[in-house]
Design an enzyme around this catalytic site. Sequence first.
Site, PDB file in Angstrom:
ATOM      1  CB  THR A 172      -0.922   0.034   1.235  1.00  0.00           C
ATOM      2  OG1 THR A 172      -0.105   0.136   2.404  1.00  0.00           O
ATOM      3  CG2 THR A 172      -1.773  -1.224   1.349  1.00  0.00           C
ATOM      4  CG  HIS A 173       0.526   4.323   1.314  1.00  0.00           C
ATOM      5  ND1 HIS A 173      -0.239   5.469   1.316  1.00  0.00           N
ATOM      6  CD2 HIS A 173      -0.079   3.488   2.204  1.00  0.00           C
ATOM      7  CE1 HIS A 173      -1.233   5.354   2.179  1.00  0.00           C
ATOM      8  NE2 HIS A 173      -1.162   4.153   2.725  1.00  0.00           N
ATOM      9  CB  SER A 294      19.502   0.489 -24.997  1.00  0.00           C
ATOM     10  OG  SER A 294      20.414   1.556 -25.216  1.00  0.00           O
ATOM     11  CE  LYS A 300      17.547   0.632 -20.200  1.00  0.00           C
ATOM     12  NZ  LYS A 300      17.645   2.077 -20.138  1.00  0.00           N
ATOM     13  CG  ASN A 302      14.655  -0.264 -22.554  1.00  0.00           C
ATOM     14  OD1 ASN A 302      15.107  -0.285 -21.409  1.00  0.00           O
ATOM     15  ND2 ASN A 302      15.289   0.299 -23.561  1.00  0.00           N
ATOM     16  CD  GLU A 307       8.863   2.147 -21.195  1.00  0.00           C
ATOM     17  OE1 GLU A 307       9.365   3.233 -20.924  1.00  0.00           O
ATOM     18  OE2 GLU A 307       9.463   1.277 -21.852  1.00  0.00           O
TER      19      GLU A 307
END
Length: 479
Positions: A172-173, A294, A300, A302, A307
């Site tokens: 939570t949070h 990348s 990388k 990604n 996204e």
Amino acid sequence: MDVKGSDDTRTQETNGGRSSMWGGRFAAGPAAVMERINASIDFDKRLYRQDIAGSKAHCRMLMETGILSRDDGEAILAGLDQVLQEIIDGRFTFSTALEDIHMNVEARLREIIGPAAGRLHTARSRNDQVATDFKLWTRDAVDMLDDRMAAVQAALIAQAEAHADAVMPGFTHLQCAQPVTFGHHMLAYVEMFGRDRGRLRDARARLNECPLGAAALAGTGFPIDRAMTAGLLGFDRPAANSLDAVSDRDFAIEVMAAASLCAVHLSRLAEELVIWTSAQFGFVSLSDRFTTGSSIMPQKRNPDAAELVRAKTGRVIGHLNGLLIVMKGLPLAYSKDMQEDKEPLFETVDTLELCLAAMAGMIADLTVNRERLAAAAGAGFSTATDIADWLVREVGMPFRDAHHATGAIVKLAEDKGVGLEDLSLADLQSVEPRLTADLRLDPAGSAAARTSLGGTAPDRVREACAAARRRFLEGETAP
Ligand code: ARG
């Protein structure tokens, strides 16, 4: 560019510059820029199947009611079939001067069968025609999206079954809260997409009333049979009020609202994937098929698809806003503003379809790092609630007091720089002498103890997986 309407900016494509569909009272054709702003054919050609289906139903009804002769009716039906085939085969030339799909189809029909084509528009207007076409398209889109949402649910349920007992931190949070199981987390999204499907189902039921026969706005004096056209097109009934029938775009807005909420759910899941695939979390890995590298940093991997799912939510919500704003000031009945309804819905459906497909693929291919999840599950004093619960259960302490004592134990562990499970019994008893060696602190046990209905215990999750299969994938109606 000079757009003041000099002769050379007027189009000459139809009937000496006048539209053959409505040009009777016009001496000159529209300016080129008028044609550009007015035409919708570039996007509404997508309605060709629905337009021709609607015209055929209208034609059959006109024949049955004796408004149209058999011969003319048969010629129109055969001609419409030919137009459909030409469009499917890519042999149809769409004309901007003919504005929209309705007039493009009718003009070609006239070329094929002659003046009888002009009888098809008896007791009809483009206003009830376009509303009908667009509802038919929306109905198909809803059914397609429902399938795509079910596919995402299927992928989530499969992961939930495989990892019903994989313990992980629940947050939570975004702070460690209590241990949960990975399967439980997946099933949370299954519920969200289940509600999204329910909203689409509701919208579908409400939209399934046929506008055809409302004509321009007031109905018609011809003895039409609206129940017949409604039935032929698979609508539940004719729309009750002709003014409403041609002015209503609620159905598009409702579907866009349902799509927006679904996009928000996809975006939250995408966001979790972005977080979980980071080196710092390392909870899951996405497959090569759904990641990119990348060009400068060889290490990388990604999560681009996640996204982009997250980002495309902006378009979907934007289109909902856009159409709400188009509609909000319109007096009854039809206004040309309403032509601006199509691109936002088309783009919404396309975008959501793409995002659902990408998400189904990402989830199906996902690798869960169970060791990493288990190690993280105990971090952040996530079993603290279990100490408090133990004090309530075994010692009979009020929960608030137990909470207070546990807080002091957490502080002690924090000061020593260790986890709760590393504290000795003496440490624990220095805070609360009634604690005994019976108290066991481990994340898996903590999750397994949460057996309440809808809780995270592995046994509960396995039951919930089976129930989710029945409710969402095997046709049992969701509650
Ligand atoms: N292309 C128009 C639309 O999408 C069709 C209806 C036109 N009706 C009219 N009265 N101009 O809304």
